[in-house]
Write an enzyme that holds these catalytic residues in place. Structure first.
Site, PDB file in Angstrom:
ATOM      1  N   SER A 144       0.854  -1.194   0.000  1.00 59.06           N
ATOM      2  CA  SER A 144       0.000   0.000   0.000  1.00 59.06           C
ATOM      3  C   SER A 144       0.878   1.228   0.000  1.00 59.06           C
ATOM      4  O   SER A 144       2.032   1.193   0.460  1.00 59.06           O
ATOM      5  CB  SER A 144      -0.886  -0.001   1.254  1.00 59.06           C
ATOM      6  OG  SER A 144      -1.559   1.226   1.413  1.00 59.06           O
ATOM      7  N   TYR A 157      -2.122  -0.213  10.636  1.00 59.49           N
ATOM      8  CA  TYR A 157      -2.185  -0.675   9.246  1.00 59.49           C
ATOM      9  C   TYR A 157      -0.906  -0.291   8.504  1.00 59.49           C
ATOM     10  O   TYR A 157      -0.324  -1.118   7.788  1.00 59.49           O
ATOM     11  CB  TYR A 157      -3.399  -0.069   8.557  1.00 59.49           C
ATOM     12  CG  TYR A 157      -3.532  -0.442   7.102  1.00 59.49           C
ATOM     13  CD1 TYR A 157      -3.859  -1.736   6.725  1.00 59.49           C
ATOM     14  CD2 TYR A 157      -3.317   0.498   6.090  1.00 59.49           C
ATOM     15  CE1 TYR A 157      -3.978  -2.091   5.387  1.00 59.49           C
ATOM     16  CE2 TYR A 157      -3.430   0.155   4.753  1.00 59.49           C
ATOM     17  CZ  TYR A 157      -3.762  -1.136   4.409  1.00 59.49           C
ATOM     18  OH  TYR A 157      -3.871  -1.486   3.083  1.00 59.49           O
TER      19      TYR A 157
END
Length: 264
Positions: A144, A157
């Site tokens: 990501s 995250y």
């Protein structure tokens, strides 16, 4: 279309929805045989039926929780028994929950690391020696942009995705002499059901909806890069440019971008 994967065996975790599902469709269009893995086997059965009704590829499905090591070992043993070979592994399974660090529930933290990091490493370990022996193969890790530039309410995250990038960068060097490729995919926000869990309030999606990537476009880029020596796929380009700028001038970016970062 990617002619390099025609007749090759492509394994995709988290294949029941989102970019996992779209990668399966795009890979099938290119003539690849597919091994689709996810916890929700009923979704995989629907996808298998869809693919087999349109393409002549072989499609195998297995229920898999990547965070359960024994489950991973059993499923990959079954894959090798039925498919014989794994040419491409796409580690796509993962999830996130956006919450400030002091409010994050410990169970959620453990689960994110178990799936996003340990699960990815576990699946990768299942194919490394196989690919080394064949002196070919491709491991694609879905990371990501959060692994490059962390923002408020994504501390846990982002930490998992930083870990994925670190693991991938080391693995790439380890496997380079065997002709095995390692690619990280670093997308920004994608219009999938990821945010049903990650953004329970819906505020973040409302703020960035016009910038969200289409899952089929991300999948198209990933499938096109399969079995090529591609280091990273970064989407969208302007967001990746921001992460590069952040690496060079972190204080400036954190100061100037503070208000935008808090839109979660």
């Amino acid at each position: 279309m990617n002619p390099r994967i025609h007749g090759k065996n492509v394994v995709i975790t988290g294949a029941s929805s989102g970019i996992g599902e779209q990668m399966a469709i795009k890979a099938a269009e290119s003539g690849a045989n597919l091994v689709l893995l996810a916890r929700r086997v009923e979704k995989l059965e629907e996808l298998k039926s869809f693919l087999e009704s349109r393409y002549s590829n072989k499609v195998w499905i297995h229920s898999l929780d990547v965070s359960e090591r024994e489950n991973v070992e059993a499923v990959f043993s079954a894959i090798f028994a039925e498919a014989g070979k794994i040419d491409v592994l796409v580690n796509n399974a993962g999830f996130g929950i956006f919450e400030e660090a002091h409010l994050a529930k410990w169970g959620d933290i453990e689960r994110m690391f178990a799936v996003n990091v340990l699960g990815l490493i576990s699946c990768t370990q299942m194919v490394i020696e196989h690919m080394q022996k064949n002196r070919s193969g491709h491991i694609v890790n879905i990371a990501s942009q959060a692994g490059k530039i962390a923002t408020p309410k994504s501390s846990i995250y982002a930490a998992t995705k930083h870990a994925v990038l670190g693991f991938s960068n080391s693995l790439r060097m380890e496997l380079s002499t065997y002709g095995v490729f390692v690619t990280t995919v670093n997308p920004g926000p994608i219009a999938t059901n990821f945010f049903e869990i990650a953004d329970r309030s819906g505020t973040y999606v409302q703020n960035i909806q016009r910038f969200m990537l289409k899952p089929e476009k991300v999948a198209e880029k990933v499938v096109a890069a399969m079995l090529t020596n591609t280091r990273e796929i970064n989407l969208p380009r302007w967001m990746n440019a921001g992460s590069v700028f952040y690496t060079l001038f972190p204080r400036l970016v954190e100061k100037v971008g503070k208000n935008a970062f808090f839109k979660k």
